[in-house]
Write a protein that holds these residues in place. Structure first.
Motif, PDB file in Angstrom:
ATOM      1  N   LEU A 132       0.802  -1.216   0.000  1.00  0.00           N
ATOM      2  CA  LEU A 132       0.000   0.000   0.000  1.00  0.00           C
ATOM      3  C   LEU A 132       0.839   1.273   0.000  1.00  0.00           C
ATOM      4  CD1 LEU A 132      -2.745  -1.095   2.559  1.00  0.00           C
ATOM      5  CD2 LEU A 132      -2.726  -1.343   0.073  1.00  0.00           C
ATOM      6  N   ARG A 133       2.063   1.177   0.509  1.00  0.00           N
ATOM      7  CA  ARG A 133       2.948   2.339   0.530  1.00  0.00           C
ATOM      8  C   ARG A 133       4.367   1.883   0.239  1.00  0.00           C
ATOM      9  NH1 ARG A 133       3.722   6.018   5.865  1.00  0.00           N
ATOM     10  NH2 ARG A 133       4.370   3.970   6.632  1.00  0.00           N
ATOM     11  N   GLY A 134       4.898   2.291  -0.915  1.00  0.00           N
ATOM     12  CA  GLY A 134       6.213   1.813  -1.308  1.00  0.00           C
ATOM     13  C   GLY A 134       6.224   0.294  -1.377  1.00  0.00           C
ATOM     14  N   ASP A 135       7.219  -0.311  -0.726  1.00  0.00           N
ATOM     15  CA  ASP A 135       7.307  -1.768  -0.664  1.00  0.00           C
ATOM     16  C   ASP A 135       6.803  -2.314   0.671  1.00  0.00           C
ATOM     17  OD1 ASP A 135       8.312  -2.095  -3.230  1.00  0.00           O
ATOM     18  OD2 ASP A 135      10.379  -1.772  -2.573  1.00  0.00           O
ATOM     19  N   ASP A 136       6.248  -1.426   1.518  1.00  0.00           N
ATOM     20  CA  ASP A 136       5.717  -1.881   2.798  1.00  0.00           C
ATOM     21  C   ASP A 136       4.540  -2.826   2.564  1.00  0.00           C
ATOM     22  OD1 ASP A 136       7.562  -0.260   3.953  1.00  0.00           O
ATOM     23  OD2 ASP A 136       6.154   1.311   4.526  1.00  0.00           O
ATOM     24  N   LEU A 137       4.467  -3.880   3.360  1.00  0.00           N
ATOM     25  CA  LEU A 137       3.397  -4.864   3.224  1.00  0.00           C
ATOM     26  C   LEU A 137       2.411  -4.751   4.373  1.00  0.00           C
ATOM     27  CD1 LEU A 137       5.165  -8.168   2.123  1.00  0.00           C
ATOM     28  CD2 LEU A 137       3.319  -7.020   0.923  1.00  0.00           C
ATOM     29  N   ALA A 138       1.143  -4.789   4.031  1.00  0.00           N
ATOM     30  CA  ALA A 138       0.087  -4.889   5.031  1.00  0.00           C
ATOM     31  C   ALA A 138      -0.497  -6.302   4.963  1.00  0.00           C
ATOM     32  CB  ALA A 138      -0.994  -3.850   4.778  1.00  0.00           C
ATOM     33  N   PHE A 139      -1.253  -6.674   5.968  1.00  0.00           N
ATOM     34  CA  PHE A 139      -1.966  -7.949   5.943  1.00  0.00           C
ATOM     35  C   PHE A 139      -3.408  -7.705   6.379  1.00  0.00           C
ATOM     36  CE2 PHE A 139      -0.336  -7.695  10.278  1.00  0.00           C
ATOM     37  CZ  PHE A 139      -1.423  -8.077  11.043  1.00  0.00           C
ATOM     38  N   GLY A 140      -4.260  -8.672   6.113  1.00  0.00           N
ATOM     39  CA  GLY A 140      -5.671  -8.491   6.401  1.00  0.00           C
ATOM     40  C   GLY A 140      -6.236  -9.550   7.331  1.00  0.00           C
ATOM     41  N   VAL A 141      -7.304  -9.179   8.023  1.00  0.00           N
ATOM     42  CA  VAL A 141      -8.122 -10.121   8.779  1.00  0.00           C
ATOM     43  C   VAL A 141      -9.529 -10.053   8.201  1.00  0.00           C
ATOM     44  CG1 VAL A 141      -9.141 -10.712  11.011  1.00  0.00           C
ATOM     45  CG2 VAL A 141      -6.774  -9.901  10.900  1.00  0.00           C
ATOM     46  N   ARG A 142     -10.058 -11.185   7.812  1.00  0.00           N
ATOM     47  CA  ARG A 142     -11.425 -11.252   7.292  1.00  0.00           C
ATOM     48  C   ARG A 142     -12.347 -11.782   8.388  1.00  0.00           C
ATOM     49  NH1 ARG A 142     -12.156 -11.701   1.249  1.00  0.00           N
ATOM     50  NH2 ARG A 142     -10.246 -10.773   0.386  1.00  0.00           N
ATOM     51  N   ILE A 143     -13.369 -10.997   8.695  1.00  0.00           N
ATOM     52  CA  ILE A 143     -14.325 -11.359   9.740  1.00  0.00           C
ATOM     53  C   ILE A 143     -15.609 -11.830   9.064  1.00  0.00           C
ATOM     54  CG2 ILE A 143     -15.632 -10.555  11.730  1.00  0.00           C
ATOM     55  CD1 ILE A 143     -13.492  -8.427  12.138  1.00  0.00           C
ATOM     56  N   SER A 144     -15.950 -13.093   9.300  1.00  0.00           N
ATOM     57  CA  SER A 144     -17.145 -13.691   8.707  1.00  0.00           C
ATOM     58  C   SER A 144     -18.262 -13.712   9.739  1.00  0.00           C
ATOM     59  CB  SER A 144     -16.837 -15.109   8.224  1.00  0.00           C
ATOM     60  OG  SER A 144     -18.014 -15.782   7.838  1.00  0.00           O
ATOM     61  N   ARG A 145     -19.440 -13.245   9.325  1.00  0.00           N
ATOM     62  CA  ARG A 145     -20.626 -13.258  10.193  1.00  0.00           C
ATOM     63  C   ARG A 145     -21.791 -13.901   9.437  1.00  0.00           C
ATOM     64  NH1 ARG A 145     -18.220  -8.237  11.633  1.00  0.00           N
ATOM     65  NH2 ARG A 145     -18.096  -7.886  13.884  1.00  0.00           N
ATOM     66  N   ARG A 146     -22.653 -14.584  10.174  1.00  0.00           N
ATOM     67  CA  ARG A 146     -23.848 -15.170   9.569  1.00  0.00           C
ATOM     68  C   ARG A 146     -24.935 -15.312  10.617  1.00  0.00           C
ATOM     69  NH1 ARG A 146     -22.980 -19.204   6.254  1.00  0.00           N
ATOM     70  NH2 ARG A 146     -20.695 -19.109   6.254  1.00  0.00           N
ATOM     71  N   ASN A 147     -26.173 -15.451  10.140  1.00  0.00           N
ATOM     72  CA  ASN A 147     -27.280 -15.722  11.061  1.00  0.00           C
ATOM     73  C   ASN A 147     -27.659 -17.193  10.965  1.00  0.00           C
ATOM     74  OD1 ASN A 147     -28.745 -16.020   8.713  1.00  0.00           O
ATOM     75  ND2 ASN A 147     -30.078 -14.270   9.047  1.00  0.00           N
ATOM     76  N   SER A 148     -28.662 -17.579  11.717  1.00  0.00           N
ATOM     77  CA  SER A 148     -29.079 -18.989  11.730  1.00  0.00           C
ATOM     78  C   SER A 148     -30.462 -19.178  11.132  1.00  0.00           C
ATOM     79  CB  SER A 148     -29.062 -19.522  13.171  1.00  0.00           C
ATOM     80  OG  SER A 148     -29.900 -18.739  14.005  1.00  0.00           O
ATOM     81  N   SER A 149     -30.958 -18.159  10.426  1.00  0.00           N
ATOM     82  CA  SER A 149     -32.300 -18.239   9.859  1.00  0.00           C
ATOM     83  C   SER A 149     -32.292 -18.988   8.533  1.00  0.00           C
ATOM     84  CB  SER A 149     -32.865 -16.826   9.649  1.00  0.00           C
ATOM     85  OG  SER A 149     -34.080 -16.873   8.930  1.00  0.00           O
ATOM     86  N   ARG A 150     -33.215 -19.934   8.367  1.00  0.00           N
ATOM     87  CA  ARG A 150     -33.356 -20.614   7.079  1.00  0.00           C
ATOM     88  C   ARG A 150     -34.232 -19.795   6.129  1.00  0.00           C
ATOM     89  NH1 ARG A 150     -35.647 -26.119   6.958  1.00  0.00           N
ATOM     90  NH2 ARG A 150     -34.689 -26.081   4.880  1.00  0.00           N
TER      91      ARG A 150
END
Length: 262
Positions: free
Chosen positions: A130-148
Motif C-alpha cells: 500500500l505504501r512503497g514496498d511496505d506490506l500490510a496484511f488483512g483479517v477477514r471477519i465472517s458473520r452469519r445468522n441462523s435463519s433458514r
C-alpha cells in the motif's frame, strides 16, 4: 534436472504444510502465553474489565511474505447473552525464533454480535503493498445468522500495517462478500450474492498510500418451481467499482457503503 526440480518443489510444499500444521498445533500455547491462566478456564481481567478468550474461533497463520513471523487473531469475549454479546478483536504478531510477541493490538467491540454472529476469522496475506514496498496484511471477519427463511452471510476485510513493534489499522469494515435471501424453504424466493475484490492502483495518494478500488459483482436470482423442479426463473448481474482513498490516518470507506453495504 526435472527430478531434482520436482523434489525441490515437493520439499517446499511439505515445508509449507508443516508450517501451517505447526501454527495451529501451537495456537493454544500461544494464547496461554498471551493470556496466562486462560487454559485453566478462569475469567481474566485487564484495563477494560473481565473477559475470556474464545480459543475455538481464534486463528493463526504464518505470514508468507515474512515467514519468520506468525499472525494471530483472538476473540476476547466481554459479555455473553442468548441473543447478543460483546467481544474485542486482538491481533498479535509472533517472532517464531524467539517465541515472543513483537506487536499487539486490541480493537474494542470489533466483534460484537446480536442475531448475526461472528463464525470465523481468517487471515488475508495477499501482497498488500500500500505504501512503497511496505506490506500490510488483512483479517477477514465472517458473520452469519441462523435463519433458514432469511439467510444472511457477510465477510468484512480489515487491513493492518506492522510498524516496528506497533500494529496500525489501515482499513476497517470493508465488505468483500455478502449473501442474503428471502424464501419459503421450498424453492420459491429471492437471493442476492455479491463478491468484492480489492484492487491496488498505481496512483499514490495522501501520505504515500496508493489508492484502492473495490470491484463488486452482484448476482440477483429469483427461484421458483418449474415442472416439479426448482429453477432460476430470473437472474441479473451488476458490476460496479468504488474508490477507496487514504485520509490522514487510514483509508476511508466510500460513502455508498454507509447505506448499501455492497
Amino acid at each position: 534436472m526435472k527430478t531434482l526440480l520436482a523434489a525441490a518443489l515437493g520439499a517446499l510444499l511439505l515445508s509449507g504444510v508443516a508450517q501451517a500444521d505447526d501454527c495451529h498445533q501451537q495456537l493454544a500455547a500461544w494464547i496461554e502465553m498471551a493470556h496466562p491462566s486462560h487454559a485453566a478456564g478462569q475469567m481474566l481481567e485487564d484495563e477494560r474489565g473481565r473477559y475470556r478468550v474464545d480459543a475455538e474461533r481464534s486463528t493463526c497463520k504464518v505470514w508468507p511474505a515474512r515467514p519468520h513471523l506468525t499472525l494471530l487473531a483472538a476473540l476476547l469475549v466481554r459479555e455473553e447473552n442468548d441473543d447478543f454479546g460483546e467481544a474485542d478483536l486482538q491481533v498479535l504478531v509472533l517472532d517464531n525464533a524467539r517465541q515472543a510477541f513483537v506487536a499487539r493490538l486490541v480493537e474494542p467491540n470489533r466483534l460484537d454480535w446480536d442475531a448475526i454472529q461472528v463464525d470465523e476469522l481468517t487471515f488475508d496475506t495477499a501482497p498488500y503493498r500500500l505504501r512503497g514496498d511496505d506490506l500490510a496484511f488483512g483479517v477477514r471477519i465472517s458473520r452469519r445468522n441462523s435463519s433458514r427463511v432469511n439467510p444472511f452471510h457477510e465477510i468484512r476485510l480489515h487491513l493492518y500495517e506492522l510498524d516496528a513493534q506497533h500494529l496500525r489499522p489501515l482499513l476497517g469494515e470493508l465488505p468483500v462478500a455478502l449473501f442474503w435471501g428471502e424464501w419459503y424453504t421450498n424453492c420459491t424466493g429471492e437471493f442476492s450474492e455479491t463478491q468484492g475484490v480489492v484492487i491496488i492502483t498505481e496512483r499514490v495518494g495522501n501520505m504515500g498510500y496508493r489508492d484502492l478500488w473495490l470491484k463488486n459483482t452482484r448476482v440477483e436470482r429469483r427461484m421458483a418451481p418449474v415442472d416439479g423442479e426448482c429453477q432460476t426463473v430470473e437472474q441479473s448481474t451488476h458490476r460496479y467499482q468504488l474508490p477507496i482513498e487514504y485520509d490522514e490516518e487510514r483509508y476511508l470507506l466510500p460513502i455508498e457503503l454507509a447505506s448499501d453495504p455492497l
